[in-house]
Design an enzyme around this catalytic site. Structure first.
Site, mmCIF file in Angstrom:
data_model
loop_
_atom_site.group_PDB
_atom_site.id
_atom_site.type_symbol
_atom_site.label_atom_id
_atom_site.label_comp_id
_atom_site.label_asym_id
_atom_site.label_seq_id
_atom_site.Cartn_x
_atom_site.Cartn_y
_atom_site.Cartn_z
ATOM 1 N N SER A 70 0.775 -1.135 -0.077
ATOM 2 C CA SER A 70 -0.009 -0.073 -0.104
ATOM 3 C C SER A 70 0.725 1.313 0.005
ATOM 4 O O SER A 70 0.308 2.501 -0.169
ATOM 5 C CB SER A 70 -1.191 0.028 0.985
ATOM 6 N N VAL A 71 2.117 1.094 0.269
ATOM 7 C CA VAL A 71 3.057 2.495 -0.093
ATOM 8 C C VAL A 71 2.719 2.826 -1.534
ATOM 9 O O VAL A 71 2.996 3.851 -1.805
ATOM 10 C CB VAL A 71 4.474 2.036 0.100
#
Length: 350
Positions: free
Chosen positions: A82-83
């Site tokens: 999710s970065v």
């Protein structure tokens, strides 16, 4: 045998006590102590501390590939999970700067196959996790074996004639919302999402080894493979049925390339002042009263940050813009979650 996460928590508490208690351990020794569980013949990690564009710490620990015994290095590429969302948000902001998209455009304007229940959802709602979209992970087939792509997420959403709540009324973290944003980038630009990221973000910033990975595309250079602690041993768990969804978590990158990304977030070499301010401004509260959300960024006090968690990988980037300080920890293992480690590292650089 103690689980590696428990060993690391104990090490973290001892190390922070040492750092604050006047012991004359230098900073690098403190960081090595914090990263003790990642050292040796185990899934590893890479750590970057950068201030004012200068790398103060640039180190790697453990192995990127247990089977081939390849060590992790600063050039090792980890799946960001999710970065990735901050890059998806940046792609949307670039299209807004191009005048081809608006924050208040309706989702169905760009993806008209979605049901009428989605009619009030806007681009802004997708960016801030306030859309109310049904989580695609909850409605995908329980026996799903082949990997989903972003287009498959759209098809799953097409069959959901309901929302969790009225758009804009609440916060609920939505991987599916960011997958749909990637499809909107494709629809407007005429490029695949991975091509758009390469041409508009990665190549201009010199992030030469960073890519949104698809099996039919370029191979991942210096690839880290993901592992999970199962049955008192590390087992490779590199991919799941959702690992090929790009918009919410499909980018691979290294601490060396992320240093270039971090530098670009201080000036207008990629995004305008207006776009960066929008991304870094709290748009909604989250499930944690101390954490707000902008566009692809969590906001906690003086910090901007985002974690990334998926099978076999745990990552975090924490930025302190007023201090011109950033800490990045990338790892190819299911545990522990590195956010607290990054905060402990940041405390070593007042």
């Amino acid at each position: 045998m103690l689980r590696p996460g428990l060993v690391l928590v104990s090490t973290l508490l001892v190390c922070v006590a040492c750092a604050r208690g006047g012991h004359r351990m230098d900073v690098e020794q403190n960081i090595d102590a914090l990263m003790q569980a990642y050292q040796g013949d185990v899934p590893g990690a890479s750590v970057l501390v950068v201030r004012d564009g200068k790398a103060l710490v640039r180190k790697s620990y453990g192995l990127a590939d247990l089977e081939q015994r390849h060590p992790a290095t600063p050039a090792t590429n980890y799946r960001l999970a999710s970065v990735t969302k901050q890059f998806t948000a940046a792609a949307i902001l670039l299209l807004i700067e191009d005048g081809r998209l608006g924050l208040d455009d309706r989702l169905r304007q760009w993806l008209p196959s979605l049901p009428m229940s989605n009619d009030a959802i806007t681009i802004r709602h997708l960016l801030t996790h306030t859309s109310g979209l049904i989580d695609y992970e909850e409605v995908m087939p329980a026996d799903q074996v082949t990997q989903l792509r972003d287009r498959d997420v759209l098809h799953l959403q097409e069959g959901q004639d309901r929302l969790y709540f009225a758009p804009g009324s609440h916060y609920r973290y939505s991987n599916g919302g960011y997958s749909l944003l990637a499809l909107i980038v494709e629809r407007i630009s005429g490029l695949s999402f991975q091509q758009f990221l390469h041409e508009r973000i990665f190549a201009p910033l010199g992030m030469s080894q960073t890519l949104a990975y698809v099996p039919e595309g370029p191979a991942i250079a210096h690839r880290a493979y993901g592992y999970s602690w199962i049955g008192n041993t590390w087992q490779r768990t590199d991919q799941s049925s959702t690992s090929a969804v790009l918009g919410d978590g499909g980018i691979y990158s290294s601490i060396d390339d992320l240093a270039r990304w971090d530098a670009a977030l201080y000036d207008d070499r990629l995004l305008s002042d207006t776009s960066r301010a929008a991304a870094f401004t709290a748009s909604t509260t989250t499930d944690d009263a101390d954490v707000a959300y902008g566009y692809g960024w969590r906001i906690t006090g003086e910090s901007l940050w985002h974690s990334g968690e998926t099978i076999g990988f745990r990552n975090v980037i924490v930025r302190y813009p007023m201090r011109r300080l950033s800490v990045i920890v990338l790892s190819n293992r299911d545990e522990p979650e590195p956010y607290r480690i990054a905060l402990a590292i940041a405390r070593l650089f007042p």
